[in-house]
Structure formats: C-alpha cells, structure tokens
Design a protein around this motif. Structure first.
Motif, PDB file in Angstrom:
ATOM      1  N   MET A  83      74.096  80.828  10.944  1.00  0.00           N
ATOM      2  CA  MET A  83      73.139  81.945  10.854  1.00  0.00           C
ATOM      3  C   MET A  83      73.535  83.054  11.811  1.00  0.00           C
ATOM      4  O   MET A  83      72.983  83.192  12.879  1.00  0.00           O
ATOM      5  CB  MET A  83      71.732  81.469  11.261  1.00  0.00           C
ATOM      6  N   SER A  84      74.550  83.762  11.486  1.00  0.00           N
ATOM      7  CA  SER A  84      74.969  84.752  12.469  1.00  0.00           C
ATOM      8  C   SER A  84      75.500  86.001  11.785  1.00  0.00           C
ATOM      9  O   SER A  84      76.669  86.308  11.876  1.00  0.00           O
ATOM     10  CB  SER A  84      76.044  84.174  13.376  1.00  0.00           C
ATOM     11  N   ALA A  85      74.622  86.669  11.083  1.00  0.00           N
ATOM     12  CA  ALA A  85      75.063  87.896  10.419  1.00  0.00           C
ATOM     13  C   ALA A  85      75.504  88.922  11.444  1.00  0.00           C
ATOM     14  O   ALA A  85      76.399  89.714  11.213  1.00  0.00           O
ATOM     15  CB  ALA A  85      73.927  88.482   9.594  1.00  0.00           C
ATOM     16  N   VAL A  86      74.849  88.886  12.587  1.00  0.00           N
ATOM     17  CA  VAL A  86      75.157  89.895  13.589  1.00  0.00           C
ATOM     18  C   VAL A  86      76.577  89.714  14.092  1.00  0.00           C
ATOM     19  O   VAL A  86      77.357  90.660  14.168  1.00  0.00           O
ATOM     20  CB  VAL A  86      74.173  89.809  14.770  1.00  0.00           C
TER      21      VAL A  86
END
Lengths: 505, 430
Positions: B1-4
C-alpha cells in the motif's frame, strides 16, 4: 449488506440506457460490471447512488426496498461510491473533504481534530499513507482515489461502488487498488466494480455481469478467457490483435531535440525530450494521463507557446511555424478531446470535413464555397470511412463517438501527409470503431508516413507500436521496442527504468 | 500500500526551476517610487505642512499639532520609498514573494508623502483623524457590499446586483424609517429589500439558469429606474411624510472612544458600523470554521461533489444568496439612516461596482475584501478632503482618484488570486 437491483429501467429521450437490469451483490463479494463505454454501466450506478431516478425498478438493501431522492439518502443507507471523476474539492484539505456532508461540530464550530483522527484511523486500517491536512490539488491521483475510498468508509459504507477506478492509475497503482478491494471484501463489504478492462476483471472478480446496450447479456466466471468476455461485451467474436506487417522503416522523418515546454504558470511540463520517428513506423507515446503527452503533441502542431528545442520534419524546422503552415507541411492531427478540439458540434459532417481547407481551391474559389465539390467530397469520405449517419448534412454533435472520430480521421487522412499525430485516438469508442481506427492508423504507417500515437491504454500501445516512448513527469523515461513486456512498461510509467531494459532509440 | 512511494523516485527531477517569483510587484513598486521622487523631490514644494491629529469631537485628550518642512520631509519620504522598492526587488531576486504587509507599508509611506506635498504651503491644517473617520464612513457601504459579494460568489452565484441591492436598501430604509419613526424598522426593511432583489437574482440564476451577469445588470438598471421614478413621482411631493427619516446618533463606546485617533475612528460610530464589525467577523469565522461555511464553499467550488455527499446545491445557493442580499441591504441603509437621512436619486453612485472590485481585489476573502473597501473609501475621501483645503491638485484628478486606485488594484495585483471554481456557473443535474 446485500444489494439487489430489480428491473431497473432508465430512458433518456429515445435512448434506453438501462433496460430491466437485475443485479445481486452479496456481502464479501466483488461483483464486476463489464461493458463497453456507453453500455449503461455509469447510468446504472448513478441510479443506485441517487443521482438519477429510475423510470421503473427497485433497489433493495438487505431485502428492504429503498427510495433515494438524492445521494445523501444513498450514503445514509450505506452505499459509498468511488467516482470515476473524483468528487473531491481541490482547494479543501483531505480532512475537510472527508467530513463534508456529515460534519461534526463542537459549540457550532467544525471539529477538525475529530475529522483528522477519522482520516488517520481509516488510513491506518488499510495501510494508506494520507496526510489529513494536505490539499487535494497537491496530491497525486492515486492518493486522491484513496481519499475517495476513505470518504466512503468514513460514512460506514457497506456497499462500495468503484466506477472505472483504474482509468487514471499506473499499472502498479492498479495492482495496489486491487489489493485494497480484496481487503475491503474480506472486511465484509459488498463491492461493485465497473470496468471495461478484461485483465482487471479476471484478477479480482467473484462474479461478472456483462452489460451491452443497456441490457444484461450474460454472466461469466472469472475463469472465462479474454476472448469469451470480449465477445460477450460486443456481441460478436472480435480479434483483439491487429494484423501488422513487419516494419519497413526508413530514414528518420521527424527529429525532436531537447524539447522543453513551460505551461502558463511557469512549470516545466515537458522536460528536455528528444526522439525520432522514421517514415513508416509507429512510435507510441505511453504514460499515465497528465505526464506531458498533451503538451508534447500540441507543440508538434504549433499549439503551444513557451517551447524550447528543435522540431524538424524531413530536415526542415517546423517549430516556429504558425499552425496553418504546419498543416500545410503535411501534418495530420487527431486531438485527444475530439468534441472540444477536433469538431464543431453544430456544423454538419460536410462542413467539418473541410474545416482546415477553407482558404483555397478546390473547396473555395474567389471567396465562395464550392458546395457541389464539397458535397461530392463529403459523400465519398462518408462512404470510405464508414461513417454511420443520416446524411452528410447531419450535424456532427448528434453522431456517436465512434462516428465522430471517423469524421476526424477522414478529414486528417484525406490530405497528403508527411506526419500523422493521433492523441488518444480511441478514447471512449466502442470496440468496432476501435478496430476501424487501428486499421486506418496501421494503413497510414504502411503507406510510409511516420506516425505518433499517444495513448494511456497499454493494450492500444502494445497493439500498434513499433517502438514505445514512455513519459513520466514530462520526461521520456526510455524508448523501447514494441514487444516490451507489460510489467516493464508499467514500471516505466511510474518513472522507473528497470535495470537491463533494452532501449530502442 | 504505497502509492506515495511508488510515484516518488523521479519526483524530485522537475521540482527545480518551477518556483519562479515574478518581478511584477517590485516593478510596480518601483514605478510608484519613481513617481514619488518626481513629485516630492523634483516638484517639491517649499513651506510647511501642518498635520492635526486631534479629532473634532475629542474632548479630553489633545494631540500635538505636527508641523513639517515640506520639501525636506518629501525628500526623506521619497528616499524611503525607493529603498522599500529596492527591498522588494531583492526579495524577488532571492525567490521570495513580497508580502502583503510590506506593500501596505510602502503604500502608507507614499500616501503620507503625497499628503505632505499636497498640504505644504496652504493656509489650512490637515485633519488626519477627520480624514480617516470620513474614509471609514465612505467605506461602510462598500464593506457591506463586498461581504455580500463574497458570500454570493463563494456559494457559486455571480452577484453583479450589489449596486441594486444597496440602492434598494437605501430607498426602502428611508421611507420605512420616515413612516414608522423607527430607525431599527428602517434597517430591517433595508435588509428585506436586499433579500427581495436577491430572490429575483436567485430564482433566475438557479432555477431558470439565466446568465448571471445579465440578470445582475438588468436588476441594477431596474432598481435604479424604479427608485428614481418613485422618488420623483412620490417622495418629492411628500418629503415630510415619506422622505424625512431620523438619522442614527453616534454611540461612543465608553473607555475605548477616548483613545487617540483609534477611538474616534472606530469606537465613536453609529449602530450600523458596529453591526458591520460583527458582520465582518461573523462572515469570516462562519466561512472558514463552521459547517455552514464549509458547505457554502463546497457548493461554490465543486457543486457536483457537494451533491454526491448529500448537500442540496440549489437550496444552499438560494438561501445564501438571500443572506448576502440582506447584508448588502443593511449597507444600503447607511447611505440614508447612517449618514444624511433622506433618500436621493441614484445616491449609491456606483458604490456597488466598487464593492464588486473589492471582492475580486480582496481575493474572495472577507477580511481582505474589507481592507480593499477601506482602501477605496480612503481614496474617495482623500479626494474630497484635498479639494476642500485648497491643495494644488486639480479637482478633477481628485474625483478620478478612487477609480484609478480601483483599476490599479484589480489589474495590478489580482493576477494570482483565484476565485471560487464554480462561481457564475449554474449546476444542472442531468
């Protein structure tokens, strides 16, 4: 919460957008709604969300009939929607957007700390990294989408609708979204996932319902093949790949060196881009929307100010030329927004076909339109490009998207071209039209014209490209051959060039 | 979960060279500083300039009368102006924006220089407090008008009809107060008149989606015509019975009103001005700190997003445009009950349009719109004060002054501000 739609029907004038649609979604299930653009998926979801009123039919939640008079009712009943075009207010913070519509107050003042805590709590639960005080307009689209999800979850949504959520995401972000959807499903949510991309459907769906022309045409299992799903979607078997002869590319025809473009705010939108396109090859420009592709294609046409670098076509600079001279040099252009930039909706097909030739023979003589010639020309082109219309005098605005694009294609390809630039040539088109447009693009390439195709759809890029230039944040990450694997392209679209990638430029 | 993190690797690449501070502000300041040098040094006037800081109604505390040698003071101020302009240039050189307070100081310095120059060698003293008090008085209706404008535009309805609402408020308040012998009734009637004008605007703009600029202009013309007609046909024949309202008395606030300069300026005013303070504070806090304001701004920025979270866009717009009309209407009563009493034909004289300019110049923010209104009010009063003390500035130039300031303010400094995204655009559900 179980969602059930029974016999939903909605008409807009003569168009039946939804025709007795039945759909049941169980809690803990991802239900895919598959259909082409214009099949009626979004209409159905807007009815579910209370934005439209159905002409007939019922919406049931846990077997109780619901009567929504607006989105507020739907949200209160437990339906959350992640919209295709985010429903976020750009100048508000994340926390303000999340609290909007169900604000908590203390002594009459907004309780922002509570809203921030809410955002942090939901972010932590799903492993998002979202700053509650960030302004929406400063966030990348992937994070904005997470804010939409947080917004829905903060209202205790039990039924979540994702409307074409992957259109703006890189393949990696798409994979992450799939993970989030599975997480939500495990937490017991009923999920409706609307898309027209077959790969995504097969990856996450528990059930698939296919819609065509407003009707449910069938259900499928996630194990169905792409070809089976696609033929359900369009109602006949279709060939997803396009026959393409081997490239017979010759000399570089278009040479772009050190192209840098600033936008009106002074930001660099295209950053020192260099590439070549040979006569008789297709260079596809891939990338997530908004990474400089629009500005790049517009600069080729002379539509951009603040351009630095060189653009040479067949050894002659076209960078400083005004647009009509660029066109006269033999540059054909399909803009990405055809309704806004390519056509005049109130004009007839015949008028649109001669839009760029109003300055001389054979369409104009001594300042007078040559109507007889125009009629003959338009009649021929409508036939040649298979434009389905009542006649050449029908206004373009009343045509379907596919037929509008055929008019644009007919106009641009009926000149002698030395360069053809097509930006998002099949966006929003039905599969039949996509096939047609692709055939014409390949035919143009085979005729020895250098072609640039800009597309955000990886399928399209892979179907057409001889070479692929991937853009990210205004730069070309790399130019690779047309048979580069998807996952490599995906990484490049996120700005990374995997080690060992073979460059083709 | 690491779109950033997924999108960050190359993100630093384009950041450099993006933040470009323009030299527009330093250049503008430089031009004004140069004008200052030409006026104060080259065309400097010999003699003394006398500033009197004591208010005419201040009893106990007498302030000293300041006498200054005109030319010398002018030279000092001119140098100061040039230094300030250079400072702004330095800030731009080091990629920093010139802050608003810096521009304010610059403006105060140059205006002081102009006042010294204009009052040098004339037989009169310049009453500074009087100048400021008059400026506040002229600003009051502009402030009410711009508050109404801010509310209306923030909720997404372009309000050109401020002029009409002010005029309607002025007319109705004068007549009502005369008939009922109650000033409070007059003020309330003014608010109602403003609301009625707003209703017309709101119904046509929101329900029938007519072009909002056109309705606004039509409303202004309509109200001007109607009030002038009634004034000439009815009021002029019955002045005593219909157009002879009582005028509000000053209500000095004990303690605060004896503070030098500030006291008479801010705390020795009438009820309408005190209400204005409350309105400015209320609108500011309300807009940014309450549910009402959050929803109002959401509807003006992105009506569809507001709709999808269950906010009724049409209703929100309708009632807030009505509220804006009420505020502007009260401002209209200042022309009559707060100032001279009887109504006169077209007595608002374009104040509504100046208020509209203040909305834009103030960046759709209630506090900054208020400051902009004060600036315009000051420019207007400066013109009349200088005219009355026989300064060497031609009278026609002074009459032009507020409008010159408006043009410079809106054209010169507004470029970077951004209004509500959906202002003026009707929301049509498909």
């Amino acid at each position: 919460m179980k969602l059930e739609l029974r016999g939903i029907t909605k008409t807009f004038g003569a168009l039946v957008a939804n025709d007795h649609i039945d759909l049941t979604v169980q809690p803990g299930e991802i239900h895919c709604l598959l259909g082409e653009n214009g099949a009626g998926k979004s209409t159905l979801m807007n009815i579910l969300y209370g934005l439209y009123r159905a002409d007939s039919g019922e919406i049931l939640l846990d077997d109780v009939v619901q009567h929504f008079s607006g989105p507020g009712d739907a949200a209160r009943a437990g339906i959350g929607m992640v919209h295709q075009h985010f429903m976020l207010i750009p100048v508000f913070t994340v926390a303000e957007n999340v609290m909007l519509g169900h604000e908590e107050s203390k002594f009459g003042f907004l309780d922002l700390p509570a809203a921030r805590a809410r955002v942090r709590e939901i972010s932590a639960r799903f492993g998002f990294d979202v700053d509650p005080d960030a302004l929406i307009e400063d966030l990348p689209v992937g994070v904005q989408q997470r804010v939409e999800i947080i917004k829905a979850l903060s209202r205790e949504a039990k039924v979540l609708v994702f409307d074409e959520p992957t259109a703006v995401l890189t393949p990696q972000e798409t994979d992450e979204l799939m993970g989030i959807m599975k997480q939500l499903k495990d937490a017991g949510a009923a999920i409706v996932f609307i898309t027209h991309k077959l790969r995504e459907v097969r990856e996450v769906a528990d059930k698939i319902t296919v819609i065509r022309l407003g009707k449910v045409v069938g259900e499928a299992k996630p194990t169905a093949t792409n070809a089976e799903l696609a033929s359900l979607m369009v109602g006949r078997s279709i060939d997803l790949t396009i026959a393409k002869s081997k490239v017979k590319a010759k000399e570089p025809a278009l040479v772009v060196e050190g192209l840098t473009i600033h936008n009106a705010q002074g930001h660099v939108v295209v950053n020192n881009v260099s590439f070549q396109v040979r006569a008789g090859e297709i260079l596809a420009v891939a990338g997530v929307q908004g990474n400089g592709q629009t500005e790049l294609t517009e600069a080729l046409l002379g539509l951009q100010d603040r351009v630095m670098g060189t653009i040479d076509l067949d050894g002659k600079s076209i960078r400083h030329l005004p647009i009509h001279k660029v066109l006269a040099e033999g540059v054909g252009f399909i803009p990405e927004d055809r309704q806004e930039d390519a056509l005049i909706a109130e004009f007839s097909i015949a008028e649109n076909l001669m839009l760029d030739r109003a300055d001389g023979e054979p369409f104009v003589r001594h300042g007078a339109l040559q109507l007889a010639y125009r009629t003959k020309f338009a009649t021929d082109k409508v036939k040649e490009f298979d434009v389905r219309a009542q006649g050449i005098d029908e206004v373009v605005g009343s045509l379907s998207g596919g037929n509008q694009q055929k008019v644009v294609l007919a106009r641009e390809l009926s000149r002698t071209l030395r360069l053809f630039v097509a930006a998002q040539p099949t966006r929003g088109l039905d599969v039949g039209s996509i096939e047609f447009v692709h055939e014409r693009i390949v035919a143009t390439r085979d005729a020895g014209v250098p072609v640039i195709v800009v597309s955000t759809e990886l399928d399209e890029v892979l179907a057409l490209a001889d070479r692929i230039a991937v853009m990210y944040e205004g730069r070309i990450v790399g130019i690779v051959s047309g048979d580069t694997p998807r996952d490599v392209l995906g990484l490049m679209m996120a700005g990374e060039l995997p080690a060992g990638t073979k460059l083709a430029a | 979960m690491s779109a950033v993190t997924a999108t960050s690797p190359v993100a630093s690449g384009t950041a450099a060279g993006e933040l470009k501070v323009s030299y527009k502000t330093p250049i503008t300041l430089g031009i004004f500083a140069l004008l200052g040098v030409i006026l104060l040094v080259v065309f400097g006037r010999n003699g003394t300039s006398v500033f009197n800081f004591t208010a005419s109604n201040a009893g106990a505390i007498q302030l000293p009368v300041v006498s200054m040698p005109g030319h010398l003071t002018g030279v000092v101020i001119a140098i100061l102006g040039v230094l300030l302009a250079l400072g702004s240039g330095l800030m731009a050189r080091f990629q920093r924006r010139t802050p608003l307070w810096y521009i304010t100081i610059f403006a105060v310095v140059l205006v002081t220089g102009f006042l010294v120059w204009a009052s040098t060698g004339i037989p009169h003293e310049l009453h500074v407090t009087g100048l400021l008090v008059g400026a506040l008085g002229l600003s009051a209706p502009l402030i009410f008008g711009s508050l109404g404008g801010v509310l209306s535009e923030r909720v997404g309805v372009t309000n050109i009809a401020i002029e009409g609402q002010l005029l309607a408020g002025a007319f109705v308040s004068a007549v009502t107060a005369t008939i009922t012998h109650s000033i409070i009734a007059g003020i309330l009637a003014a608010a109602v008149a403003g609301v009625l004008v707003s209703f017309v605007l709101a119904v046509f703009a929101i329900k029938y989606v007519v072009n909002q600029v056109i309705i606004g202009v039509v409303l202004n013309t309509l109200v001007a015509g109607l009030t002038t007609f009634l004034y000439q046909q009815v009021l002029l024949n019955n002045i005593g019975a219909l157009n002879n309202p009582p005028v509000l008395k000053q209500l000095p606030i004990p303690g605060l009103s004896v503070i030098p300069i500030i006291g008479p300026l801010l705390f020795d005013q009438n009820v309408i001005v005190y209400f204005m303070y409350v309105a400015v504070a209320g609108v500011t806090i309300g807009l940014f700190r309450t549910r009402w304001g959050l929803r109002l701004r959401a509807v003006g920025e992105h009506p569809q997003a507001a709709d999808t979270v269950g906010i009724n866009v049409g209703r929100t717009r309708f009632w807030n445009v009505a509220l804006a009309g009420a505020i502007v209407g009260v401002g209209g009563s200042y022309f009559t009950l707060g100032n001279i009493g009887p109504f006169g034909a077209n007595m608002t004289n374009g104040a509504g349009y100046i208020a509209l300019a203040a909305v834009i110049f103030g960046g759709w923010h209630p506090i900054r719109a208020t400051l902009a209104s004060l600036l315009f009010g000051f420019a207007t009063n400066l013109g009349s004060v200088l005219g009355s003390i026989q300064s060497p500035v031609p009278n026609d130039f002074l009459l032009m002054l507020p409008y010159v300031v408006t043009i410079f303010a809106v054209a010169g400094f507004v470029g970077r501000v951004r209004g509500p995204a959906a202002a003026g655009r009707p929301y049509i559900k498909s």
